[in-house]
Design an enzyme around this catalytic site. Structure first.
Site, PDB file in Angstrom:
ATOM      1  N   LYS A 130       0.636  -1.659  -0.534  1.00 43.46           N
ATOM      2  CA  LYS A 130       0.221  -1.652  -1.932  1.00 43.46           C
ATOM      3  C   LYS A 130       1.222  -2.393  -2.811  1.00 43.46           C
ATOM      4  O   LYS A 130       0.835  -3.041  -3.797  1.00 43.46           O
ATOM      5  CB  LYS A 130       0.045  -0.216  -2.439  1.00 43.46           C
ATOM      6  CG  LYS A 130      -1.138   0.521  -1.846  1.00 43.46           C
ATOM      7  CD  LYS A 130      -2.465  -0.157  -2.145  1.00 43.46           C
ATOM      8  CE  LYS A 130      -2.936   0.014  -3.566  1.00 43.46           C
ATOM      9  NZ  LYS A 130      -4.292  -0.570  -3.798  1.00 43.46           N
ATOM     10  N   VAL A 162      -4.986  10.935  -8.610  1.00 44.35           N
ATOM     11  CA  VAL A 162      -6.214  11.116  -9.386  1.00 44.35           C
ATOM     12  C   VAL A 162      -6.954  12.377  -8.947  1.00 44.35           C
ATOM     13  O   VAL A 162      -7.118  12.643  -7.756  1.00 44.35           O
ATOM     14  CB  VAL A 162      -7.136   9.896  -9.222  1.00 44.35           C
ATOM     15  CG1 VAL A 162      -8.393  10.059 -10.086  1.00 44.35           C
ATOM     16  CG2 VAL A 162      -6.398   8.610  -9.610  1.00 44.35           C
ATOM     17  N   TYR A 204       1.371   2.371   3.832  1.00 41.64           N
ATOM     18  CA  TYR A 204       0.533   2.267   2.643  1.00 41.64           C
ATOM     19  C   TYR A 204       1.349   1.821   1.439  1.00 41.64           C
ATOM     20  O   TYR A 204       0.925   0.955   0.664  1.00 41.64           O
ATOM     21  CB  TYR A 204      -0.132   3.611   2.373  1.00 41.64           C
ATOM     22  CG  TYR A 204      -1.048   3.617   1.167  1.00 41.64           C
ATOM     23  CD1 TYR A 204      -2.304   3.000   1.221  1.00 41.64           C
ATOM     24  CD2 TYR A 204      -0.666   4.234  -0.017  1.00 41.64           C
ATOM     25  CE1 TYR A 204      -3.148   3.005   0.116  1.00 41.64           C
ATOM     26  CE2 TYR A 204      -1.503   4.247  -1.120  1.00 41.64           C
ATOM     27  CZ  TYR A 204      -2.734   3.630  -1.051  1.00 41.64           C
ATOM     28  OH  TYR A 204      -3.563   3.636  -2.143  1.00 41.64           O
TER      29      TYR A 204
END
Length: 327
Positions: free
Chosen positions: A165, A190, A161
């Site tokens: 990204k 978040v 990942y």
């Protein structure tokens, strides 16, 4: 009444973004992998103003050409979808990195070909903004937009990942000024709230100590080891930053999005301070003693203001988890 397009429509951030775009009067195009999934379609169709201003399209990041129809006629594009796991039965790409990079490339080129898209806003991750020194022997003193995660890290957890990204963000930024403006928002971990019926992976990592989940805590510590500390942001601030990026005509390039930069031990302290009855296992509290500073101010220099600090982010995340029956 401008048209905007959001990829990955039922994702944690995307669904929240669609909700707020509809409330602000935009016509929204959004994609899902499977329009026959009644629960996912229902989540979006149940939003206020969805009947008159939301149009859903079926598309998969593994087939990026699917997105052209949804982009057509739109003024702004939010690209949030990203592959988390590689589909071995898909021979088109060898891994998630190839799929993610191909996805941003096709979407950026579709934006340019549309002749209507003014700006592409890409949801990146602070996992691509590590202050690690190239050989991972230490950290820079400050984290800001100049930091890029080295691609030869010794970390195993979430490495695919991180790699995807990082390369996807660099790819999308290369289109800035080539017929469209591009904004990349590298968001911290978040939390705060959700319109989904479950706690997102991001929020679960953030409150992993309160959940007494050793595997999730390992993920939190992996992020901390990557970025020296843990950048965090409230979902409402993250959504506001996306809309700010769209509505601010002078904004393009890369921006880090996080209101606070904490050690995991400080997150544990905030949990205990606000929810004293929650037991945190001693093995889930480790002080790294790192003192790297947060140096990103680009977003705020343009006039953006964070509404939520660390204490409120943690409080709201735990309250959300309680409401959903996780705690």
């Amino acid at each position: 009444m401008e048209k905007v397009f959001v990829t990955g429509g039922v994702g944690y951030l995307a669904s929240f973004l669609i909700k707020h775009l509809l409330e602000r009067g935009y016509i929204v195009h959004a994609t899902l992998r499977d329009l026959s999934n009644a629960s996912k379609v229902g989540l979006l169709k149940g939003l206020a103003h969805a009947k008159t201003r939301l149009k859903l399209f079926e598309a998969d990041i593994y087939n990026p050409s699917d997105f052209a129809a949804a982009i057509r006629g739109c003024a702004f594009v939010f690209h949030l979808a990203t592959p988390l796991h590689h589909y071995d039965n898909n021979p088109q790409y060898k891994d998630t990195t190839e799929a993610a990079v191909a996805g941003v490339k096709i979407i950026a080129e579709s934006c340019i070909k549309s002749k209507t898209v003014k700006k592409l806003i890409y949801t990146a991750s602070v996992m691509a903004a590590s202050p690690l020194i190239g050989d991972a022997s230490g950290y820079k003193d400050v984290v800001d937009e100049t930091c890029w995660t080295p691609l030869d890290l010794p970390y195993k957890m979430y490495f695919d990942y991180i790699h995807s990204k990082t390369l996807a963000e660099k790819e999308v930024l290369s289109y800035n000024g080539l017929g469209i403006e591009v904004v990349s928002l590298a968001c911290g971990l978040v939390g705060g709230e959700t319109i989904q019926s479950f706690v997102s992976d991001s929020m679960a990592l953030l409150i992993s100590q309160a959940l007494s989940d050793g595997i999730l805590y390992k993920g939190l510590r992996s992020l901390e080891d990557l970025d020296s500390k843990v950048p965090i942001a409230h979902v409402q601030d993250v959504i506001d930053a996306h809309i700010f990026a769209m509505e601010n005509s002078n904004m393009n390039g890369r921006f880090l999005v996080a209101s606070d930069f904490l050690k995991s031990v400080e997150i544990a302290y905030l949990i205990k301070k606000q929810y004293p009855y929650i037991t945190i296992l001693p093995k889930l509290v480790e002080d790294t003693k790192r003192e790297t500073k947060w140096g990103s101010t680009k977003l705020e220099q343009l006039g953006f203001h964070y509404k939520f600090g660390a204490a409120q982010i943690i409080y709201d995340s735990i309250a959300c988890a309680k409401r959903l029956g996780v705690i």
